[in-house]
Design a protein around this motif. Structure first.
Motif, PDB file in Angstrom:
ATOM      1  N   UNK A  29      23.652  25.194  16.348  1.00  0.00           N
ATOM      2  CA  UNK A  29      22.410  24.971  17.092  1.00  0.00           C
ATOM      3  C   UNK A  29      22.297  25.931  18.264  1.00  0.00           C
ATOM      4  N   UNK A  30      21.061  26.294  18.580  1.00  0.00           N
ATOM      5  CA  UNK A  30      20.742  27.098  19.757  1.00  0.00           C
ATOM      6  C   UNK A  30      19.870  26.273  20.689  1.00  0.00           C
ATOM      7  N   UNK A  31      20.172  26.346  21.982  1.00  0.00           N
ATOM      8  CA  UNK A  31      19.349  25.680  22.996  1.00  0.00           C
ATOM      9  C   UNK A  31      18.879  26.726  23.991  1.00  0.00           C
ATOM     10  N   UNK A  32      17.739  26.448  24.623  1.00  0.00           N
ATOM     11  CA  UNK A  32      17.111  27.449  25.480  1.00  0.00           C
ATOM     12  C   UNK A  32      16.906  26.878  26.876  1.00  0.00           C
ATOM     13  N   UNK A  33      17.309  27.680  27.865  1.00  0.00           N
ATOM     14  CA  UNK A  33      17.172  27.270  29.259  1.00  0.00           C
ATOM     15  C   UNK A  33      16.524  28.360  30.070  1.00  0.00           C
ATOM     16  N   UNK A  34      16.855  28.367  31.340  1.00  0.00           N
ATOM     17  CA  UNK A  34      16.239  29.288  32.280  1.00  0.00           C
ATOM     18  C   UNK A  34      16.819  30.689  32.086  1.00  0.00           C
ATOM     19  N   UNK A  35      16.102  31.537  31.349  1.00  0.00           N
ATOM     20  CA  UNK A  35      16.499  32.926  31.219  1.00  0.00           C
ATOM     21  C   UNK A  35      17.634  33.211  30.272  1.00  0.00           C
ATOM     22  N   UNK A  36      17.868  32.319  29.314  1.00  0.00           N
ATOM     23  CA  UNK A  36      18.942  32.589  28.363  1.00  0.00           C
ATOM     24  C   UNK A  36      18.994  31.552  27.263  1.00  0.00           C
TER      25      UNK A  36
ATOM     26  N   UNK B 162      22.027  37.802   7.848  1.00  0.00           N
ATOM     27  CA  UNK B 162      22.131  36.483   8.473  1.00  0.00           C
ATOM     28  C   UNK B 162      23.095  36.471   9.654  1.00  0.00           C
ATOM     29  N   UNK B 163      23.231  37.608  10.319  1.00  0.00           N
ATOM     30  CA  UNK B 163      24.079  37.701  11.495  1.00  0.00           C
ATOM     31  C   UNK B 163      23.227  37.531  12.753  1.00  0.00           C
ATOM     32  N   UNK B 164      23.768  36.793  13.716  1.00  0.00           N
ATOM     33  CA  UNK B 164      23.002  36.426  14.900  1.00  0.00           C
ATOM     34  C   UNK B 164      22.952  37.586  15.899  1.00  0.00           C
ATOM     35  N   UNK B 165      21.762  37.840  16.412  1.00  0.00           N
ATOM     36  CA  UNK B 165      21.521  38.906  17.387  1.00  0.00           C
ATOM     37  C   UNK B 165      20.629  38.363  18.501  1.00  0.00           C
ATOM     38  N   UNK B 166      20.491  39.151  19.545  1.00  0.00           N
ATOM     39  CA  UNK B 166      19.460  38.928  20.553  1.00  0.00           C
ATOM     40  C   UNK B 166      18.643  40.201  20.649  1.00  0.00           C
ATOM     41  N   UNK B 167      17.344  40.086  20.447  1.00  0.00           N
ATOM     42  CA  UNK B 167      16.432  41.219  20.499  1.00  0.00           C
ATOM     43  C   UNK B 167      15.791  41.283  21.883  1.00  0.00           C
ATOM     44  N   UNK B 168      15.907  42.454  22.534  1.00  0.00           N
ATOM     45  CA  UNK B 168      15.304  42.681  23.838  1.00  0.00           C
ATOM     46  C   UNK B 168      14.312  43.829  23.702  1.00  0.00           C
ATOM     47  N   UNK B 169      13.067  43.610  24.114  1.00  0.00           N
ATOM     48  CA  UNK B 169      12.029  44.644  24.000  1.00  0.00           C
ATOM     49  C   UNK B 169      11.365  44.814  25.360  1.00  0.00           C
TER      50      UNK B 169
ATOM     51  N   UNK C 231      12.766  32.110  16.888  1.00  0.00           N
ATOM     52  CA  UNK C 231      13.065  31.434  18.147  1.00  0.00           C
ATOM     53  C   UNK C 231      12.085  31.857  19.242  1.00  0.00           C
ATOM     54  N   UNK C 232      11.909  31.008  20.252  1.00  0.00           N
ATOM     55  CA  UNK C 232      10.958  31.332  21.327  1.00  0.00           C
ATOM     56  C   UNK C 232      11.428  32.522  22.161  1.00  0.00           C
ATOM     57  N   UNK C 233      10.459  33.320  22.582  1.00  0.00           N
ATOM     58  CA  UNK C 233      10.757  34.454  23.451  1.00  0.00           C
ATOM     59  C   UNK C 233      10.748  34.028  24.913  1.00  0.00           C
ATOM     60  N   UNK C 234      11.621  34.678  25.664  1.00  0.00           N
ATOM     61  CA  UNK C 234      11.653  34.486  27.114  1.00  0.00           C
ATOM     62  C   UNK C 234      11.257  35.809  27.770  1.00  0.00           C
ATOM     63  N   UNK C 235      10.335  35.747  28.713  1.00  0.00           N
ATOM     64  CA  UNK C 235       9.903  36.971  29.387  1.00  0.00           C
ATOM     65  C   UNK C 235      10.576  37.076  30.745  1.00  0.00           C
ATOM     66  N   UNK C 236      11.124  38.269  31.025  1.00  0.00           N
ATOM     67  CA  UNK C 236      11.747  38.538  32.313  1.00  0.00           C
ATOM     68  C   UNK C 236      11.057  39.704  32.992  1.00  0.00           C
ATOM     69  N   UNK C 237      11.757  40.320  33.913  1.00  0.00           N
ATOM     70  CA  UNK C 237      11.199  41.424  34.673  1.00  0.00           C
ATOM     71  C   UNK C 237      11.185  42.694  33.824  1.00  0.00           C
ATOM     72  N   UNK C 238      10.053  42.943  33.157  1.00  0.00           N
ATOM     73  CA  UNK C 238       9.908  44.142  32.341  1.00  0.00           C
ATOM     74  C   UNK C 238      10.452  44.029  30.934  1.00  0.00           C
ATOM     75  N   UNK C 239      10.756  42.805  30.484  1.00  0.00           N
ATOM     76  CA  UNK C 239      11.294  42.664  29.129  1.00  0.00           C
ATOM     77  C   UNK C 239      10.958  41.291  28.551  1.00  0.00           C
ATOM     78  N   UNK C 240      11.065  41.193  27.227  1.00  0.00           N
ATOM     79  CA  UNK C 240      11.051  39.927  26.506  1.00  0.00           C
ATOM     80  C   UNK C 240      12.303  39.864  25.651  1.00  0.00           C
ATOM     81  N   UNK C 241      12.869  38.672  25.498  1.00  0.00           N
ATOM     82  CA  UNK C 241      14.104  38.533  24.730  1.00  0.00           C
ATOM     83  C   UNK C 241      14.068  37.252  23.912  1.00  0.00           C
TER      84      UNK C 241
END
Length: 265
Positions: free
Chosen positions: A140-147, A255-262, A237-247
């Motif tokens: 399972x994945x859980x989502x919080x403040x910025x991660x 089927x390997x787990x990654x984190x995409x940052x754009x 999964x839901x995207x999180x927006x930060x300062x100049x990026x979305x992740x």
């Protein structure tokens, strides 16, 4: 159970397939009659590999005009995509009973073996195989403040002191502490902001790994112990927006787990 998809090929043989929880596959076909001059064989050929990389499964009578081929879990199938054919002709997918693959728990000893039969986009039957001596199964994945927080279960390696999770993009690597370890169960929280420094000007695809103890070789985190051969369009999964990026976390074609940052314009 899942049915046939893709382009119909009425001239091609068709196979129904049943998967068992140990990793074995049973193929049932109609219209093939063993006992001729050449006994028919169900052939599995690994895509992109040497032509000699094939596995032949004898077709034997199964009653009611059907033939059966069995791929036992004890027969090794190298990791990759395997196309199914008979007498040089591709096989159509019939009914695929893959219920036994959901929430699989692999054997305590030996490599992690996973095989999922699936329909190709052009209507052929294929098998996606994973074979890994060590494996970290994403949970399972859980989502919080910025991660995000990721649950992982380790197979084929002993957890110990100094275990960490690692995010890798090219030569760069970031480590975060993990909690747990009992029974191979770990969890870690990955802040996206670290992965977005310096501010990105193009997409970064960070691979996630688990290092089970200090000095141990890392193990790629993936999710293969169920009935999905390709998670990319299923797990979004839901995207999180930060300062100049979305992740956001995502899965690769393997089927390997990654984190995409754009970057955000």
């Amino acid at each position: 159970m899942t049915g046939t998809t893709g382009t119909a090929r009425h001239h091609a043989p068709r196979a129904h397939c049943v998967a068992d929880s140990a990793g074995g596959l049973t193929f049932d076909m109609a219209g093939h009659e063993p006992g001729g001059p050449v006994e028919p064989v169900l052939l599995l050929s690994r895509r992109g590999a040497d032509p000699a990389d094939e596995v032949g499964l004898p077709l034997t009578p199964a009653g009611d005009g059907r033939s059966r081929a069995v791929l036992p879990s004890t027969v090794e199938l190298a990791e990759g995509h395997w196309d199914v054919s008979v007498a040089g002709r591709p096989v159509e997918p019939g009914i695929r009973d893959v219920r036994a693959l959901v929430d699989r728990v692999p054997e305590a000893s030996g490599p992690v073996c996973a095989r999922v039969p699936y329909p190709t986009p052009d209507g052929r039957l294929a098998v996606r195989s994973w074979l890994r001596p060590r494996h970290a199964e994403a949970g399972d994945l859980a989502f919080g403040d910025g991660g995000c927080t990721v649950e992982v279960r380790l197979y084929g390696a002993e957890p110990g002191e100094g275990a960490v999770a690692e995010a890798r993009w090219g030569p760069q690597a970031h480590q975060v502490p993990v909690v747990g370890g009992e029974g191979g169960a770990f969890a870690f929280t990955l802040p996206y902001g670290t992965l977005a420094e310096p501010p990105p000007d193009k997409q970064r695809m960070w691979q996630l790994w688990l290092r089970p103890s200090a000095g141990a070789e890392p193990v790629r985190i993936a999710r293969v112990l169920d009935d999905l051969w390709d998670r990319r369009g299923v797990f979004v999964y839901p995207e999180t927006e930060g300062d100049g990026f979305r992740a956001a976390p995502c899965y690769s074609a393997d089927n390997e787990l990654c984190v995409r940052v754009v970057p955000v314009p």
